[in-house]
Design a protein around this motif. Structure first.
Motif, PDB file in Angstrom:
ATOM      1  N   SER A   1       0.824  -1.206   0.000  1.00 22.44           N
ATOM      2  CA  SER A   1       0.000   0.000   0.000  1.00 22.44           C
ATOM      3  C   SER A   1       0.862   1.261   0.000  1.00 22.44           C
ATOM      4  O   SER A   1       1.779   1.399   0.819  1.00 22.44           O
TER       5      SER A   1
ATOM      6  N   ILE B   1      -0.056   3.983   1.048  1.00 25.48           N
ATOM      7  CA  ILE B   1      -0.450   4.838   2.173  1.00 25.48           C
ATOM      8  C   ILE B   1       0.680   4.850   3.202  1.00 25.48           C
ATOM      9  O   ILE B   1       1.090   3.804   3.708  1.00 25.48           O
TER      10      ILE B   1
ATOM     11  N   GLU C   1      -2.545  -3.904  -1.535  1.00 27.28           N
ATOM     12  CA  GLU C   1      -3.713  -3.679  -2.381  1.00 27.28           C
ATOM     13  C   GLU C   1      -3.552  -4.475  -3.676  1.00 27.28           C
ATOM     14  O   GLU C   1      -2.421  -4.719  -4.131  1.00 27.28           O
TER      15      GLU C   1
ATOM     16  N   GLN D   1      -1.481   0.790 -10.217  1.00 27.52           N
ATOM     17  CA  GLN D   1      -0.879   1.947  -9.565  1.00 27.52           C
ATOM     18  C   GLN D   1      -0.030   2.710 -10.588  1.00 27.52           C
ATOM     19  O   GLN D   1       0.677   2.087 -11.390  1.00 27.52           O
TER      20      GLN D   1
ATOM     21  N   GLY E   1      -9.717  -2.859  -2.563  1.00 26.98           N
ATOM     22  CA  GLY E   1     -10.029  -2.318  -1.246  1.00 26.98           C
ATOM     23  C   GLY E   1     -10.063  -3.381  -0.163  1.00 26.98           C
ATOM     24  O   GLY E   1      -9.806  -4.564  -0.415  1.00 26.98           O
TER      25      GLY E   1
ATOM     26  N   VAL F   1     -11.474   1.039  -4.485  1.00 29.77           N
ATOM     27  CA  VAL F   1     -10.877   2.058  -3.615  1.00 29.77           C
ATOM     28  C   VAL F   1      -9.822   2.809  -4.408  1.00 29.77           C
ATOM     29  O   VAL F   1      -8.989   2.205  -5.089  1.00 29.77           O
TER      30      VAL F   1
ATOM     31  N   GLY G   1      -6.835   5.849  -4.196  1.00 29.52           N
ATOM     32  CA  GLY G   1      -6.019   6.597  -3.233  1.00 29.52           C
ATOM     33  C   GLY G   1      -4.647   6.897  -3.777  1.00 29.52           C
ATOM     34  O   GLY G   1      -4.337   6.653  -4.948  1.00 29.52           O
TER      35      GLY G   1
ATOM     36  N   SER H   1      -1.041  11.217   2.364  1.00 33.46           N
ATOM     37  CA  SER H   1      -1.613  10.104   1.607  1.00 33.46           C
ATOM     38  C   SER H   1      -3.048   9.874   2.054  1.00 33.46           C
ATOM     39  O   SER H   1      -3.448  10.286   3.155  1.00 33.46           O
TER      40      SER H   1
ATOM     41  N   ALA I   1      -7.000   7.513   0.937  1.00 32.60           N
ATOM     42  CA  ALA I   1      -7.757   6.647   0.034  1.00 32.60           C
ATOM     43  C   ALA I   1      -9.224   6.709   0.416  1.00 32.60           C
ATOM     44  O   ALA I   1      -9.563   6.992   1.577  1.00 32.60           O
ATOM     45  N   THR I   2     -10.076   6.450  -0.556  1.00 34.50           N
ATOM     46  CA  THR I   2     -11.507   6.441  -0.291  1.00 34.50           C
ATOM     47  C   THR I   2     -12.180   5.396  -1.173  1.00 34.50           C
ATOM     48  O   THR I   2     -11.693   5.077  -2.262  1.00 34.50           O
TER      49      THR I   2
ATOM     50  N   GLN J   1     -12.468   5.206   4.447  1.00 36.47           N
ATOM     51  CA  GLN J   1     -11.516   6.294   4.203  1.00 36.47           C
ATOM     52  C   GLN J   1     -10.215   6.053   4.970  1.00 36.47           C
ATOM     53  O   GLN J   1     -10.233   5.487   6.064  1.00 36.47           O
TER      54      GLN J   1
END
Lengths: 102, 417
Positions: B171, B173, B205, B209, B230, B257, B259, B275, B277-278, B300
Motif C-alpha cells: 500500500s 499509504i 492492495e 498503480q 479495497g 478504492v 487513493g 496520503s 484513500a476512499t 476512508q
C-alpha cells in the motif's frame, strides 16, 4: 449516483495521468543504453554517487557496490527506481556508479 | 635424418668431391672425373631441393604460431563475450530478500524463538518491464510454515518519470509499510503498533498503480496513485472487529478504492508526504463465519509522514487513520476508527557500527484490548551494511491483563541479501 462517481472518478484520473505519461514518453524508459556502463560519461559516475548517497540512505544503509554483480545491479536498480521514485536518468547514473565501483 | 643433418653432410661431401675433381686427378682418371662431376651435379640439385624444404618448414612453423595466436584470441573473445553477456543480455534476473531470527521474551509470559524469511524476485526485460515479487515465509506457533504473497507486480516503465504497476502491491499509504517494514531496514525488531496486520495502516492492495516523480530543480515531487479492490471488514459479536486491508483478489462490495500518496522533498534529506484513500467496504466475515450480501459502507484512510536525515541522525514520524462508516442495515451496524502514529529517532555512532533507536507509538482502536501505547528503545550492531544484531525493549501500556499491556524485549538478527 455516488456509486458511479466513485467508480468513474478514479478511472478517469488514472486514465488522464496515464495518457499524459504516454504523451510525455518521447523516449523509451531509462533508454536502451543502460546495459554497458563501463565506458560512460564521467559525470554519470559523479551524479550517480550523489543520488546513491542522497536517496538510498533515506530508508536504509547503503550497501557495498561489490555486493552484487553488474547484471544483478541492473535488476536491483530497476526495483529501486520504482520503490524510491527515481527518474530514468538517476537510475542510470546510480547504475554507472555501482557498476564502476564493484 | 632431418633436413639440417642432411644439409651438413652435403656440405662436407662437396669439398671432398671438389678435391677429387682437381686437374691432377683429371689427367690421371678422366672417367672417374666425369663420374664425380655427375655426382656433384646431383648433390647440388639435391641441396637446392633441401633448401627449399627447409624454407617451407620454417614458414610452416611460423604459420603454426599464427594458428596458436588465432586460437588464443578466439578463447579470449569467447571469455569476453561470456562476461558481457551478463550485462548486455536483454533480460536479467535477481534473487534477493531478507530474513530474521528473533528471541522474544514477554513480561509474565513465555519466551520463544521465531524465524522467517522473505525471498524477493526481480526479472527485468530491456529496462522496460520489471516483474517483482516477494513471499513471506513464517514458522507458525504450531510449527507449521505459513507462506504469504507480500506482493507481485508487473512494472511497466512508461517513460523516464512514470511507471505503471499492476498486480498486488504494498500500500502506498504512508511510508512504513511500503519502504521501512523489512527487518533489515526497520531499526527496531518490531513494527510500530497499528502498522501490522489488522491495524490502522493498510498493508497491501490488488489493482493498478501509477508511480512517478516530478523533478523541480533541487526539489522533487514523488507521487503514487492507485485503484484497487479495497479492504474487507471482519465482524465479531455484532461489531466491527477489524479492517482487513491486506490485498484481496475479490471485491464483494463491487466498489473500488482509489487513493495515493504525494511526497514533497524540498531537499534530498527531508521528505514531507500526505496520503489517503476512499471507497467502499463490506463485512465478509462474522464470528469466523463467511457472510455474503452485507451492505457496503464508506471507507476512508488518511496519512501523513515525514523523515529527515542529518549526518548520523535519522528522524521520522508517521500518522495513519483508517475508518469505516456506520450502516444500520449491516450485521455490524456501527462504524469505527483505527488511528496510530509514531515518532522515531535513530543515531549511528562508533564509525557507524552501532546505532541507538527510540520510538514512541500511540495506537487507538475501537476495541480497548487492541489499543496500545508503546515506548521502544533499541541498540543495533551493524555486522555488515545489511546485517544487524538488534536488541529492543518495549514498554507497553494497554488494557490491563491483555498482551498489549505486557512489556517485552526482543533480540533479533536480520539480514538483507
Amino acid at each position: 449516483m455516488r456509486t458511479k462517481f466513485f467508480t468513474l472518478a478514479p478511472v478517469a484520473v488514472i486514465s488522464a495521468v496515464l495518457g499524459l505519461g504516454l504523451l510525455a514518453a518521447q523516449s523509451p524508459a531509462i533508454a536502451d543504453d543502460v546495459t554497458t556502463t563501463k565506458q560512460s560519461d564521467p559525470m554519470q559516475f559523479v551524479n550517480g554517487s550523489k543520488t546513491w548517497a542522497n536517496t538510498c540512505a533515506r530508508c536504509h544503509n547503503m550497501r557495498d557496490p561489490k555486493s552484487l554483480r553488474d547484471d544483478q545491479w541492473r535488476a536491483a536498480i530497476a526495483h529501486m527506481r520504482v520503490r524510491a521514485h527515481l527518474t530514468a536518468k538517476e537510475a542510470r547514473d546510480v547504475l554507472v556508479f555501482l557498476q564502476q565501483s564493484n | 635424418m632431418n633436413t639440417t643433418t642432411r644439409r651438413g653432410m652435403i656440405a662436407w661431401w662437396l669439398p671432398g668431391l671438389a678435391f677429387l675433381a682437381s686437374p691432377s686427378l683429371a689427367q690421371m682418371h678422366p672417367e672417374r672425373i666425369a663420374e664425380l662431376e655427375e655426382q656433384v651435379s646431383a648433390l647440388t640439385e639435391q641441396l637446392g631441393e633441401l633448401s627449399v624444404e627447409l624454407d617451407e618448414a620454417k614458414e610452416a612453423e611460423g604459420l603454426g604460431g599464427l594458428r596458436k595466436d588465432v586460437e588464443a584470441n578466439k578463447v579470449a573473445i569467447q571469455a569476453t563475450q561470456s562476461a558481457t553477456t551478463f550485462t548486455d543480455a536483454t533480460s536479467v534476473t535477481h534473487l534477493s530478500g531478507y530474513a530474521s531470527a528473533d528471541y522474544v521474551s514477554v513480561e509474565n509470559g513465555p519466551s520463544a524463538f521465531v524465524a522467517n524469511f522473505n525471498p524477493m524476485f526481480h526479472f527485468l526485460y530491456e529496462n522496460k518491464i520489471l516483474w517483482e515479487a516477494e513471499l513471506e515465509v513464517v514458522v507458525e506457533e504450531n510449527g507449521e510454515t505459513e507462506i504469504g504473497l507480500e506482493y507481485t507486480t508487473v512494472d511497466w516503465f512508461l517513460n523516464d518519470n512514470l511507471t505503471l504497476i499492476a498486480g498486488k502491491f504494498l500500500s502506498p499509504i504512508g511510508n512504513f509499510r511500503q519502504n521501512l517494514h523489512p527487518s533489515w531496514i526497520n531499526k527496531l525488531p518490531s513494527a510500530p503498533p497499528g502498522f501490522g496486520h489488522d491495524g490502522a495502516a493498510p498493508i497491501s492492495e490488488v489493482g493498478v498503480q501509477l508511480r512517478g516523480v516530478a523533478p523541480m530543480g533541487n526539489s522533487r515531487l514523488n507521487y503514487a496513485f492507485f485503484l484497487g479492490n479495497g479492504p474487507k471488514i471482519e465482524g465479531e459479536d455484532g461489531e466491527i472487529h477489524a479492517i482487513e486491508a491486506e490485498g484481496f483478489a475479490s471485491d464483494p462490495d463491487d466498489e473500488k478504492v482509489f487513493g495515493g500518496r504525494v511526497a514533497f522533498l524540498p531537499i534530498p534529506s527531508l521528505e514531507l508526504a500526505v496520503s489517503g484513500a476512499t471507497g467502499d467496504a463490506a463485512v465478509v466475515e462474522d464470528d469466523g463465519i463467511d457472510v455474503e450480501g452485507d451492505p457496503k459502507r464508506g471507507y476512508q484512510v488518511l496519512g501523513f509522514d515525514a523523515s529527515y536525515q542529518w549526518n548520523n541522525l535519522d528522524l521520522r514520524g508517521e500518522y495513519v487513520k483508517q475508518e469505516v462508516d456506520p450502516n444500520p442495515l449491516s450485521i455490524a451496524p456501527e462504524g469505527g476508527v483505527w488511528e496510530t502514529w509514531y515518532a522515531q529517532a535513530a543515531y549511528k555512532f562508533a564509525d557507524g557500527k552501532w546505532e541507538g533507536v527510540a520510538r514512541y507509538t500511540d495506537f487507538q482502536s475501537p476495541h480497548a484490548d487492541d489499543t496500545q501505547e508503546q515506548l521502544a528503545l533499541g541498540i543495533n550492531y551493524l555486522i555488515t551494511p545489511s546485517a544487524f544484531l538488534k536488541f529492543g525493549y518495549e514498554s507497553n501500556k494497554g488494557e490491563p491483563g491483555e498482551i498489549t499491556d505486557a512489556d517485552r524485549w526482543i533480540l533479533q538478527i536480520a539480514y538483507g541479501y
